[in-house]
Scaffold this active site. Structure first.
Site, PDB file in Angstrom:
ATOM      1  N   THR A 220       0.879  -0.945  -0.024  1.00 21.92           N
ATOM      2  CA  THR A 220      -0.216   0.140  -0.010  1.00 21.92           C
ATOM      3  C   THR A 220       0.856   1.213   0.100  1.00 21.92           C
ATOM      4  OG1 THR A 220      -0.061   0.177   2.495  1.00 21.92           O
ATOM      5  CG2 THR A 220      -2.143  -1.162   1.237  1.00 21.92           C
ATOM      6  N   GLU A 272      -4.128   4.429   3.350  1.00 21.06           N
ATOM      7  CA  GLU A 272      -3.287   3.486   2.918  1.00 21.06           C
ATOM      8  C   GLU A 272      -4.387   3.133   1.441  1.00 21.06           C
ATOM      9  OE1 GLU A 272      -1.135   0.296   4.572  1.00 21.06           O
ATOM     10  OE2 GLU A 272      -2.356   1.084   6.534  1.00 21.06           O
TER      11      GLU A 272
END
Ligand code: RBF
Ligand code: MG
Length: 324
Positions: A220, A272
């Site tokens: 991420t 994220e």
């Protein structure tokens, strides 16, 4: 032989995560962990009204739908009961809701409340106390359970099935849980989302905790939360979203989490994004433009790491269909 299985709906539907997300949205500074909510959900009952208003985003507990299917395959009728009444039945008509009858000797009763299980025991019924949160205070639970003929389960995977003389043991595989290309019975519970008025901003990619790629296998981009971004996102429910991103002028779909990562007990808010693309580099310091378009689910705690992975893999499948 057991022919009916009465299940408290809290074990099937993930109320605690919804409750946690709503409370955190109302008051982001509240020093509250999902564990607190799980230890004593009743403490937060003033939010019951909010829960009922937000039923459309309630998701099943991991493993719950497969368990219902398993029970049916064993010719055991799963019956859900709830204190929350009619609203739930209207939202989840697929589940078999029934009036609660507590006189049936050929049934199992599965409930997360020990006081309730004790009442049933007095009537010589088969009960399983299902703790729907992580064992925090082991000592406390050991004492409560001492000398009581209560069977005890922490998850469907560790449920004491063998005690009920079932024909086969259940197998709960990750595949069953996934939203596959083909529709399965679980799809209608998991494959839901809400379209948003798009929220758009640009943020810098910063270093995260290096868990995403290495631990979870789901890399991420962690975003810096400036004051402007904080203002834009503070009214969003902590949860999982999908959207469109631009990285160095190339468009990628993305699925993202905005929240407090209750599984890891992270407290500060994080944003994220997992990008649908193959990357060799990490892009630290680069700018990512993000347009959030869909809400998928509240963020949750999970009993096991495997459950966290299952949930995120599932988010990826749903997100891809929405934004790629
Ligand atoms: N963390 C949680 O604690 N609970 C969640 O429900 C959760 N859902 C996520 C969904 C997606 C799509 C992504 C990308 C992350 C999610 N995370 C969740 C955060 C995850 O724990 C985090 O990415 C890793 O800890 C890496 O920092
Ligand atoms: Mg990361």
């Amino acid at each position: 032989m057991i022919s009916k299985c009465y299940i408290n709906c809290e074990i099937i539907l993930d109320f605690n995560s919804l409750l946690f997300s709503i409370l955190k949205k109302q008051n982001p500074d509240l020093n509250l962990s999902l564990n607190d909510v799980q230890e004593n959900p009743k403490k937060y009952l003033e939010t019951q009204e909010l829960l009922l208003q937000n039923l459309c985003i309630l998701k099943p507990q991991i493993g719950a739908i497969e368990t219902l299917q398993f029970l049916e395959s064993q010719h055991i009728q799963p019956i859900i009961y709830s204190e929350f009444g009619l609203q739930l039945q209207q939202h989840f008509p697929y589940l078999n809701w029934q009036e609660f009858t507590d006189s049936d000797q050929n049934s199992i009763f599965i409930d997360p409340r020990i006081d309730f299980c004790e009442q049933l025991l007095k009537k010589n019924l088969n009960v399983v106390l299902f703790k729907n949160h992580k064992l925090k205070d082991k000592e406390y639970w050991n004492q409560l359970l001492q000398n009581k003929p209560i069977l005890f389960a922490e998850s469907w995977e560790t449920f004491p099935w063998q005690s009920f003389k079932l024909v086969t043991q259940p197998i709960f595989s990750a595949d069953q849980y996934k939203v596959n290309e083909c529709e399965n019975a679980a799809t209608k519970y998991w494959n839901t989302f809400i379209k948003l008025n798009p929220i758009e901003f640009t943020s810098k990619i910063i270093h995260g905790r290096n868990r995403g790629g290495t631990m979870l296998g789901i890399p991420t981009a962690n975003l810096q939360i400036s004051e402007e971004i904080h203002q834009l996102t503070k009214n969003l429910l902590p949860g999982v979203y999908a959207g469109i991103t631009y990285l160095e002028n190339v468009q990628y779909g993305g699925v993202l989490s905005i929240g407090y990562n209750p599984y890891f007990l992270d407290t500060p808010q994080t944003i994220e994004v997992h990008l649908y693309g193959e990357f060799q580099e990490d892009f630290y310091g680069a700018n990512l433009r993000l347009i959030i378009t869909h809400f998928l689910r509240p963020e949750s705690d999970f009993r096991t790491f495997d459950h966290l992975i299952k949930a995120i893999s599932n988010d990826k499948i749903i997100g891809r269909k929405l934004v790629c």
